[in-house]
Each structure stands twice: as structure tokens, then as C-alpha cells.
Write a protein that holds these residues in place. Structure first.
Motif, mmCIF file in Angstrom:
data_model
loop_
_atom_site.group_PDB
_atom_site.id
_atom_site.type_symbol
_atom_site.label_atom_id
_atom_site.label_comp_id
_atom_site.label_asym_id
_atom_site.label_seq_id
_atom_site.Cartn_x
_atom_site.Cartn_y
_atom_site.Cartn_z
ATOM 1 N N LEU A 1 1.315 -8.042 9.883
ATOM 2 C CA LEU A 1 0.020 -8.438 10.407
ATOM 3 C C LEU A 1 -1.062 -7.703 9.621
ATOM 4 N N LEU A 2 -2.241 -8.282 9.573
ATOM 5 C CA LEU A 2 -3.322 -7.676 8.807
ATOM 6 C C LEU A 2 -3.609 -6.252 9.301
ATOM 7 N N ARG A 3 -3.554 -6.020 10.597
ATOM 8 C CA ARG A 3 -3.804 -4.681 11.139
ATOM 9 C C ARG A 3 -2.765 -3.684 10.633
ATOM 10 N N GLU A 4 -1.517 -4.120 10.530
ATOM 11 C CA GLU A 4 -0.454 -3.241 10.049
ATOM 12 C C GLU A 4 -0.631 -2.944 8.564
ATOM 13 N N ALA A 5 -0.984 -3.968 7.809
ATOM 14 C CA ALA A 5 -1.127 -3.798 6.358
ATOM 15 C C ALA A 5 -2.300 -2.878 6.019
#
Length: 258
Positions: free
Chosen positions: A92-96
Motif C-alpha cells: 500500500l502507498l502508506r507502507e511504501a
């Protein structure tokens, strides 16, 4: 604070700049060479993350966007900090974004930039707010740079955003807290910083002090240094300066308690 400046003035050669903001006083308590243009190296990832948040604010994306395919830089420490991500083909973008900050991972940064439209789009957005800052895919490129005052303002915006709307900015702060650029003489939770370094330049941007107890925000940059690969004097001086900066913060807190 004078002790901090004395240490920096004794750098073996080169130029330095320092900005320190007191959250308690809500004012800049030190500003030396704020116009210094400094290579950003890995610290450019803060600027990328800032742009991602701006895109989310505008409604272009959400933190749940899928980032795929994923690629991790084996030279960084993602296997240590994110062992559970290593076999994933997407994040997910938040994880990346969190991982990009925490691990200084240029490959993850490229994956994030690909999702939000490429380097031209990122720079166009970035320079609406901070005209001197420019980022690209190579942390060691001399065009990956910015004026120290604008880099500090960007970081201050991130910290203010986290205070006001933490759910929007928390992936950046999670990455900042999780990364491993600590100062040996200080407790790990006392300094949370993003660093960038080249052979002849270095930048440290972060929080010194406890998050819940009026920490200092700071940006310290130096350039035209002796080759840091063979001469550690500048790095040792910068570490000493940050230790003394913590002492200044601790003195502030002691006065507040008394």
C-alpha cells in the motif's frame, strides 16, 4: 547553544548551516547560514513524501493505493526493519512511503514516484512550495539539492501537519521514528532524524527531544568537507554538536519543570 556553534565552527574545512526551532517558545532559536544550498542525498525522500501527502490532500490518491511492482534495495536495511515485506510484490502507498523513509531505500522511492506520476510531476508540485528544492532518482546526483531554510520549512510543515491531522502524515512520522540513524550517546527515542550524506557533504533533519515534551526541530547541513570516506572528523563534530543540542533541549525542559 553557543557550545553547538563552537563545535561547528571547528569543522576541519567546509561550510555549515544550522536552524533550530523551539516548540516550547514557538520561535527559531538559532539560524546560521539558512541560505546554504546543500545536497540532499537520501534526505530527498522527505520531499517525495511531502508531495505524496499533497496529492492525497488534493484527492488524487489515497494512502490505500497499490504500489506495484515493488523493488527493494539490497544495500539498505529493509530486510532487518521490514522482513515481512520482502516477498511481497506490492505494498500500500502508506507502507511504501514509511519504508522509503525508514530504510532510505531509493528503489522503493522510485516505485512511489512511479505511482504518483513521475519525477516531473513530483518536482512541479514540490517547487510550488519550495522553489529551491529539486529531487531525482539518484541520491548522489548534485542536482538533488535544496536551500537549507526551505528543507527545514518542509520538515516543519510535516511536523505541524502531524500535530493537526496525524492520520494524514503518520506514514512519514512512522518512517522517521523507525529509521536507524541514531546518535550513540543519546537514547534512541530522543533523536529522530532523516540524514543524507555524500563524500563531501552531509545533512541531518529531525526532532531532538521527546515528541510529547516540546522537542526542538532542527536542520544541520555541511558541504565542501574533507572526504568523509577517509576522514571522520566532520562526522564526529556533527555528532558532538547534536549531543550538545540535546543538552540545550534538556536545559529548557528542566527550566520548564522548575
Amino acid at each position: 547553544m553557543q557550545n553547538v556553534l563552537n563545535v561547528l565552527r571547528n569543522l576541519p574545512e567546509g561550510e555549515y548551516g544550522l536552524l533550530v526551532f523551539s516548540q516550547l517558545k514557538q520561535e527559531m532559536i538559532q539560524s546560521i547560514n539558512p541560505d546554504l544550498e546543500i545536497p540532499l542525498a537520501s534526505a530527498a525522500k522527505l520531499a517525495i513524501a511531502f508531495c505524496v501527502v499533497k496529492f492525497i490532500e488534493e484527492g488524487r490518491y489515497t494512502w490505500n493505493e497499490k504500489v506495484s511492482p515493488m523493488r527493494f534495495d539490497p544495500r539498505e536495511d529493509s530486510q532487518e526493519l521490514y522482513p515481512h515485506f520482502q516477498q511481497r510484490s506490492s505494498l500500500l502507498l502508506r507502507e511504501a512511503v514509511e519504508m522509503m523513509i525508514a530504510c532510505h531505500d531509493r528503489f522503493v522511492a522510485q516505485c512511489v514516484v512511479n505511482v504518483v506520476g513521475g519525477w516531473e510531476v513530483v518536482n512541479a508540485t514540490l517547487q510550488k512550495y519550495y522553489p529551491t528544492i529539486h529531487v531525482n532518482d539518484d541520491p548522489r546526483d548534485g542536482q538533488n539539492k535544496g536551500q537549507l531554510s526551505e528543507v527545514f520549512e518542509l520538515f516543519q510543515t510535516i511536523m505541524r501537519g502531524y500535530t493537526e491531522t496525524p492520520e494524514l502524515w503518520v506514514p512519514i512520522i512512522n518512517g522517521l521514528v523507525r529509521q536507524q540513524d541514531k546518535i550513540e550517546a543519546l537514547p534512541a527515542h530522543i533523536i529522530n532524524q532523516m540524514t543524507g550524506g555524500l563524500n563531501h557533504a552531509v545533512i541531518n533533519i529531525g526532532v531532538i527531544g521527546e515528541f510529547s515534551k516540546h522537542p526542538f526541530l532542527f536542520a544541520l547541513g555541511a558541504r565542501n568537507l574533507p572526504n568523509r570516506a577517509t576522514n571522520t572528523d566532520a562526522d564526529e563534530s556533527i555528532q558532538e554538536a547534536l549531543q550538545l543540542l540535546y543538552d540545550a533541549y534538556a536545559s529548557q525542559e528542566t527550566l520548564l519543570i522548575n
